[in-house]
Design an enzyme around this catalytic site. Structure first.
Site, PDB file in Angstrom:
ATOM      1  N   ASN A  76      15.495  15.827 -13.891  1.00 19.87           N
ATOM      2  CA  ASN A  76      13.746  15.010 -13.602  1.00 19.87           C
ATOM      3  C   ASN A  76      14.386  13.963 -14.408  1.00 19.87           C
ATOM      4  O   ASN A  76      15.002  13.328 -14.825  1.00 19.87           O
ATOM      5  CB  ASN A  76      12.783  16.114 -14.654  1.00 19.87           C
ATOM      6  CG  ASN A  76      12.641  17.424 -13.470  1.00 19.87           C
ATOM      7  OD1 ASN A  76      12.598  17.097 -13.137  1.00 19.87           O
ATOM      8  ND2 ASN A  76      12.840  18.143 -15.090  1.00 19.87           N
TER       9      ASN A  76
ATOM     10  N   LYS B  65      16.633  21.433 -10.992  1.00 20.49           N
ATOM     11  CA  LYS B  65      15.475  20.362 -11.152  1.00 20.49           C
ATOM     12  C   LYS B  65      16.867  18.860 -11.466  1.00 20.49           C
ATOM     13  O   LYS B  65      17.482  19.399 -12.570  1.00 20.49           O
ATOM     14  CB  LYS B  65      14.510  20.168 -11.986  1.00 20.49           C
ATOM     15  CG  LYS B  65      13.521  20.931 -11.736  1.00 20.49           C
ATOM     16  CD  LYS B  65      12.356  20.269 -10.020  1.00 20.49           C
ATOM     17  CE  LYS B  65      11.933  19.323 -10.926  1.00 20.49           C
ATOM     18  NZ  LYS B  65      10.706  19.606 -11.601  1.00 20.49           N
TER      19      LYS B  65
ATOM     20  N   GLU C 149       9.543   7.904 -16.855  1.00 16.38           N
ATOM     21  CA  GLU C 149       8.794   8.700 -17.290  1.00 16.38           C
ATOM     22  C   GLU C 149       8.191   8.185 -18.340  1.00 16.38           C
ATOM     23  O   GLU C 149       7.220   7.741 -18.819  1.00 16.38           O
ATOM     24  CB  GLU C 149       8.628  10.395 -17.173  1.00 16.38           C
ATOM     25  CG  GLU C 149       8.546  10.505 -15.205  1.00 16.38           C
ATOM     26  CD  GLU C 149       8.626  12.096 -15.520  1.00 16.38           C
ATOM     27  OE1 GLU C 149       7.595  12.872 -15.731  1.00 16.38           O
ATOM     28  OE2 GLU C 149      10.412  12.352 -14.961  1.00 16.38           O
TER      29      GLU C 149
ATOM     30  N   SER D 234      15.438  21.861 -15.931  1.00 16.09           N
ATOM     31  CA  SER D 234      14.239  22.315 -16.013  1.00 16.09           C
ATOM     32  C   SER D 234      14.351  23.481 -17.029  1.00 16.09           C
ATOM     33  O   SER D 234      15.300  24.074 -16.660  1.00 16.09           O
ATOM     34  CB  SER D 234      13.176  22.110 -14.440  1.00 16.09           C
ATOM     35  OG  SER D 234      12.908  23.677 -14.868  1.00 16.09           O
TER      36      SER D 234
ATOM     37  N   TYR E 216      -9.781 -12.920 -46.738  1.00 13.25           N
ATOM     38  CA  TYR E 216      -8.905 -11.486 -46.659  1.00 13.25           C
ATOM     39  C   TYR E 216      -9.974  -9.743 -46.359  1.00 13.25           C
ATOM     40  O   TYR E 216     -10.967 -10.187 -46.972  1.00 13.25           O
ATOM     41  CB  TYR E 216      -7.653 -10.668 -46.768  1.00 13.25           C
ATOM     42  CG  TYR E 216      -7.171  -9.583 -47.300  1.00 13.25           C
ATOM     43  CD1 TYR E 216      -6.372 -10.130 -46.307  1.00 13.25           C
ATOM     44  CD2 TYR E 216      -7.206  -9.027 -48.336  1.00 13.25           C
ATOM     45  CE1 TYR E 216      -5.721  -8.498 -46.433  1.00 13.25           C
ATOM     46  CE2 TYR E 216      -6.680  -7.549 -48.072  1.00 13.25           C
ATOM     47  CZ  TYR E 216      -5.836  -7.546 -47.115  1.00 13.25           C
ATOM     48  OH  TYR E 216      -5.100  -6.069 -47.271  1.00 13.25           O
TER      49      TYR E 216
ATOM     50  N   HIS F 289       0.815  -1.722   0.510  1.00 22.41           N
ATOM     51  CA  HIS F 289       0.005  -0.474  -0.255  1.00 22.41           C
ATOM     52  C   HIS F 289       0.463   1.201   0.027  1.00 22.41           C
ATOM     53  O   HIS F 289       0.544   2.879   0.330  1.00 22.41           O
ATOM     54  CB  HIS F 289      -0.781   0.426   1.776  1.00 22.41           C
ATOM     55  CG  HIS F 289      -1.476  -0.818   1.508  1.00 22.41           C
ATOM     56  ND1 HIS F 289      -2.956  -1.550   0.797  1.00 22.41           N
ATOM     57  CD2 HIS F 289      -1.837  -2.258   2.034  1.00 22.41           C
ATOM     58  CE1 HIS F 289      -3.393  -2.444   1.596  1.00 22.41           C
ATOM     59  NE2 HIS F 289      -2.599  -3.080   1.903  1.00 22.41           N
TER      60      HIS F 289
ATOM     61  N   GLN G  41      -4.687  -5.106 -43.778  1.00 22.94           N
ATOM     62  CA  GLN G  41      -3.895  -3.890 -43.663  1.00 22.94           C
ATOM     63  C   GLN G  41      -3.518  -2.907 -42.440  1.00 22.94           C
ATOM     64  O   GLN G  41      -2.521  -2.678 -42.282  1.00 22.94           O
ATOM     65  CB  GLN G  41      -3.870  -2.596 -44.633  1.00 22.94           C
ATOM     66  CG  GLN G  41      -3.251  -1.493 -45.432  1.00 22.94           C
ATOM     67  CD  GLN G  41      -3.211  -1.840 -47.145  1.00 22.94           C
ATOM     68  OE1 GLN G  41      -3.101  -2.064 -47.645  1.00 22.94           O
ATOM     69  NE2 GLN G  41      -3.043  -0.408 -47.440  1.00 22.94           N
TER      70      GLN G  41
HETATM   71  N1  ARG Z   1      -1.113  -3.979 -48.744  1.00 24.00           N
HETATM   72  C1  ARG Z   1      -1.896  -4.486 -48.150  1.00 24.00           C
HETATM   73  C2  ARG Z   1      -1.934  -4.851 -46.575  1.00 24.00           C
HETATM   74  O1  ARG Z   1      -1.539  -4.579 -46.144  1.00 24.00           O
HETATM   75  C3  ARG Z   1      -1.778  -6.040 -49.358  1.00 24.00           C
HETATM   76  C4  ARG Z   1      -2.250  -7.440 -49.542  1.00 24.00           C
HETATM   77  C5  ARG Z   1      -3.862  -6.804 -50.353  1.00 24.00           C
HETATM   78  N2  ARG Z   1      -4.714  -7.472 -50.408  1.00 24.00           N
HETATM   79  C6  ARG Z   1      -5.564  -7.704 -51.400  1.00 24.00           C
HETATM   80  N3  ARG Z   1      -6.214  -8.445 -51.624  1.00 24.00           N
HETATM   81  N4  ARG Z   1      -6.032  -6.613 -51.425  1.00 24.00           N
HETATM   82  O2  ARG Z   1      -2.762  -6.011 -46.574  1.00 24.00           O
END
Ligand code: ARG
Length: 458
Positions: A285, A283, A290, A277, A317, A156, A322
């Site tokens: 620091n 100071k 930090e 400072s 995907y 504590h 991305q």
């Molecule tokens: N620049 C894209 C990424 O980082 C690569 C993959 C793109 N694939 C696609 N089907 N557009 O995800």
């Protein structure tokens, strides 16, 4: 100029759409991995007879020259390119002609980007582990230097029981040991090859996935093509391991800030790791500590970003993904910088052992030992606990500490007190007597130091 993927559309896009779509400013850092992956892919395509051997050779040669030129600066990444994959392929085709157009056979950018990211983060894991090792060893050396330096241990943030500075520091080395284990686990799970998953559904070409994986140093392949291109749990997992590690560094930093304050004066940070400072001449620091504490926030933010980005995505995907690289790369860069700075800061700090000892003597932190004294003389712990609390009270009212309260005063509380009580509440003895395994006693400290060194010394 129309895009490489022109066909279904004319491949002409608005400038702002191009800029918005582009990830080159982030994924350019994967150029080595992209080239390595492509070279392995070309080799596999040639060996499997999917493309002719001469083309495979030409591609590998071309990729090698691109890599050399990017390394040397003879070639620079085009900031207007869509991403690193398109950029490398474009340059390759510019350099070797039609053979370059064969590279993307039995591959998609979807498995390509997953591959590059795994290759890249695998390397980041190794780099983080190396820096973590350096910090753990630095902490251990400091701990050994101060293994006998008595200081108050806190609960504590109230003085609780005596420990040594070495013991306190080793607590952080133990945390780093678990961080190491987490990152190693993460690396192992990450180290499977997604290449050959193609867009999402594999391919009709007779690809040799295991062979390609082996060339790239993977332990095996991802068994489900949709999983291979969809998940980014390896990013989330690493971001999470880094978050936990940063949490440890942040707590340590908080203590460095406290200890270096005038209120504590337990340590002196080296001038080279502190700042002055702009207005207050007195100071010094602890900015580095930090900042480590502050940067922990952005690392947690990165973890949250990744989890949130992925949570609603249907397989496989999606372009949302991305957005994975910027945050995980930032976490990697941040933690590496923090590990370096912590090693420098801890390595160069000195402990003000006299102040630590004085603080240990002033806070009744040997009250438990006083109770234990009565227990050893036959009193049940609860009764001893109560009496010792009353003694502390008396001391506080009369301006004594346990070491200076006269024996006749002690006797008013219990006849069990005799002259030997003073020896058993001596702060140094109190630490030395804590011989339980894992405690601050001499043998335990040696065991801890040996353990950490056995883990991290190569
Ligand atoms: N620049 C894209 C990424 O980082 C690569 C993959 C793109 N694939 C696609 N089907 N557009 O995800």
């Amino acid at each position: 100029m129309p895009k490489m993927w022109a066909g279904r559309t004319e491949g002409i896009t608005e400038k702002i759409a191009d800029v918005f779509n582009s990830s080159i400013h982030v994924d350019r850092r994967m150029y080595r991995q992209d080239i390595e992956g492509s070279a392995a892919h070309a080799a596999m395509l040639g060996e499997a007879g999917i493309i002719d051997a001469a083309s495979a050779e030409k591609i590998i040669e071309g990729l090698r020259s691109i890599r050399a030129d990017l390394d040397s600066g003879a070639l620079t990444v085009d900031p207007n390119a869509e991403d690193i994959h398109m950029f490398v392929e474009q340059i390759l085709t510019d350099r070797i002609g039609d053979a370059g157009k064969k590279l993307h056979t039995a591959r998609s950018r979807n498995d390509q980007v997953a591959l590059d990211a795994r290759l890249c983060l695998r390397q980041e894991c190794d780099a983080i582990l190396e820096k973590l090792r350096m910090l753990a060893l630095t902490i251990t050396d400091k701990a050994e230097m101060y293994k006998d330096a008595v200081m108050p241990g806190y609960t504590h943030l109230q003085r609780a029981q005596p420990v040594t500075f070495g013991h306190h520091l080793l607590a952080y080395a133990m945390m780093l040991d678990r961080d190491k284990g987490r990152i190693e686990d993460c690396r192992r799970r990450m180290n499977l090859s997604p290449i050959g998953a193609c867009a999402l559904a594999g391919t009709t070409y007779p690809v040799l996935r295991e062979m390609e994986a082996e060339k790239l140093g993977f332990d095996g392949i991802c068994l489900n093509s949709m999983d291979a291109v969809s998940d980014r749990d390896f990013c989330v997992e690493l971001a999470s391991c880094i978050s936990i590690l940063m949490m440890h560094l942040s707590r340590f930093s908080e203590e460095l800030v406290l200890w270096s304050s005038w209120e504590f004066r337990f340590i002196e940070l080296a001038d080279s790791y502190t700042t002055g400072s702009s207005i207050m001449p007195q100071k010094k620091n602890p900015d580095m500590a930090e900042l480590v504490r502050g940067k922990t926030g952005r690392v947690y933010g990165n973890l949250m970003q990744l989890l949130t980005m992925l949570k609603g995505l249907p397989l496989a995907y999606n372009k949302d993904m991305q957005e994975d690289k910027e945050s995980i790369f930032d976490s990697c860069d941040t933690v590496k910088a923090c590990l370096d700075i912590m090693a420098g800061m801890v390595g160069s700090m000195t402990a003000c052992t006299e102040n630590m000892k004085r603080a240990a003597q002033a806070g009744f932190i040997n009250a438990t030992d006083l109770a234990d004294y009565l227990v050893r003389k036959g009193m049940p712990f609860r009764s001893a606990y109560k009496i010792c609390g009353e003694i502390v009270n008396t001391c506080m009212r009369g301006g004594w500490v346990l070491e200076t309260l006269p024996l006749e005063k002690y006797k008013e509380f219990s006849e069990l007190f005799t002259e030997d009580l003073y020896a058993s509440i001596d702060i140094e003895t109190c630490v030395k007597k804590r011989t339980s395994t894992g405690g601050p006693g001499e043998e335990s400290i040696q065991e801890q130091i040996a353990y950490i060194r056995s883990l991290f010394c190569v």
